[in-house]
Design a protein around this motif. Sequence first.
Motif, PDB file in Angstrom:
ATOM      1  N   ASP A  45      -6.865  62.794  25.572  1.00  0.00           N
ATOM      2  CA  ASP A  45      -5.982  61.567  25.522  1.00  0.00           C
ATOM      3  C   ASP A  45      -5.173  61.511  26.893  1.00  0.00           C
ATOM      4  O   ASP A  45      -4.472  62.536  27.072  1.00  0.00           O
ATOM      5  CB  ASP A  45      -5.034  61.377  24.301  1.00  0.00           C
ATOM      6  CG  ASP A  45      -4.137  60.280  24.400  1.00  0.00           C
ATOM      7  OD1 ASP A  45      -4.647  59.129  25.111  1.00  0.00           O
ATOM      8  OD2 ASP A  45      -3.135  60.330  23.854  1.00  0.00           O
ATOM      9  N   LEU A  46      -5.251  60.549  27.496  1.00  0.00           N
ATOM     10  CA  LEU A  46      -4.370  60.418  28.965  1.00  0.00           C
ATOM     11  C   LEU A  46      -3.587  59.048  28.581  1.00  0.00           C
ATOM     12  O   LEU A  46      -3.277  58.302  29.356  1.00  0.00           O
ATOM     13  CB  LEU A  46      -5.207  59.997  29.695  1.00  0.00           C
ATOM     14  CG  LEU A  46      -6.045  61.091  30.433  1.00  0.00           C
ATOM     15  CD1 LEU A  46      -7.053  60.875  31.834  1.00  0.00           C
ATOM     16  CD2 LEU A  46      -5.637  62.361  30.595  1.00  0.00           C
ATOM     17  N   GLY A  47      -2.715  59.240  27.643  1.00  0.00           N
ATOM     18  CA  GLY A  47      -1.759  58.256  27.237  1.00  0.00           C
ATOM     19  C   GLY A  47      -2.130  56.755  26.855  1.00  0.00           C
ATOM     20  O   GLY A  47      -1.958  55.816  27.471  1.00  0.00           O
ATOM     21  N   GLY A  48      -3.391  56.882  25.991  1.00  0.00           N
ATOM     22  CA  GLY A  48      -4.135  55.745  25.541  1.00  0.00           C
ATOM     23  C   GLY A  48      -5.532  55.372  26.175  1.00  0.00           C
ATOM     24  O   GLY A  48      -6.236  54.574  25.912  1.00  0.00           O
ATOM     25  N   LYS A  68      -0.103  60.259  36.199  1.00  0.00           N
ATOM     26  CA  LYS A  68       1.276  59.349  36.362  1.00  0.00           C
ATOM     27  C   LYS A  68       2.233  60.265  35.652  1.00  0.00           C
ATOM     28  O   LYS A  68       2.175  60.681  34.462  1.00  0.00           O
ATOM     29  CB  LYS A  68       1.169  58.133  35.720  1.00  0.00           C
ATOM     30  CG  LYS A  68       2.434  57.554  36.164  1.00  0.00           C
ATOM     31  CD  LYS A  68       2.369  55.974  35.584  1.00  0.00           C
ATOM     32  CE  LYS A  68       3.612  55.046  35.791  1.00  0.00           C
ATOM     33  NZ  LYS A  68       3.533  53.935  35.218  1.00  0.00           N
ATOM     34  N   ASP A  70       6.642  61.251  35.388  1.00  0.00           N
ATOM     35  CA  ASP A  70       7.869  60.809  35.522  1.00  0.00           C
ATOM     36  C   ASP A  70       8.718  61.538  36.587  1.00  0.00           C
ATOM     37  O   ASP A  70       9.242  61.188  37.217  1.00  0.00           O
ATOM     38  CB  ASP A  70       8.766  60.805  34.304  1.00  0.00           C
ATOM     39  CG  ASP A  70       8.342  59.749  33.279  1.00  0.00           C
ATOM     40  OD1 ASP A  70       7.967  58.831  33.661  1.00  0.00           O
ATOM     41  OD2 ASP A  70       8.575  60.106  31.975  1.00  0.00           O
TER      42      ASP A  70
END
Length: 123
Positions: A45-48, A68, A70
Amino acid sequence: MTPLSLGPLGQIARSVRDIDAAMAWYRDVLGLPLLYSFEGMAFFDLGGTRLYLQQDPAAGAESILYFKVDDIDTVHAALTQRGVAFTQGPRCIHRHSDGTEEWLAFFEDLEGRPLALIAQKRS
């Protein structure tokens, strides 16, 4: 003609020579959540968005995956501690007119294919 509307990117595929080694590296070194795996395949999973790894003994160079983040400096330091060798450390590649900066850092997976961290820093 009826307008066509494609949704967001759902999955990215990448071929690997050794699925077991790749699965361990993406899970244990990069910290990606493993969704499931089957014979010669692993899905993360890569954030959805799913990352689909498929074993192929002839796997070669492929496009860059940009992760990506932060805080690019913190993630860079954490991955370096986990043994990831960066080919290029975090650096600003562009400053927008509003002062937002685009940052990149490049590294490679176990098979020498390019990966990157991408982040925006606001002044």
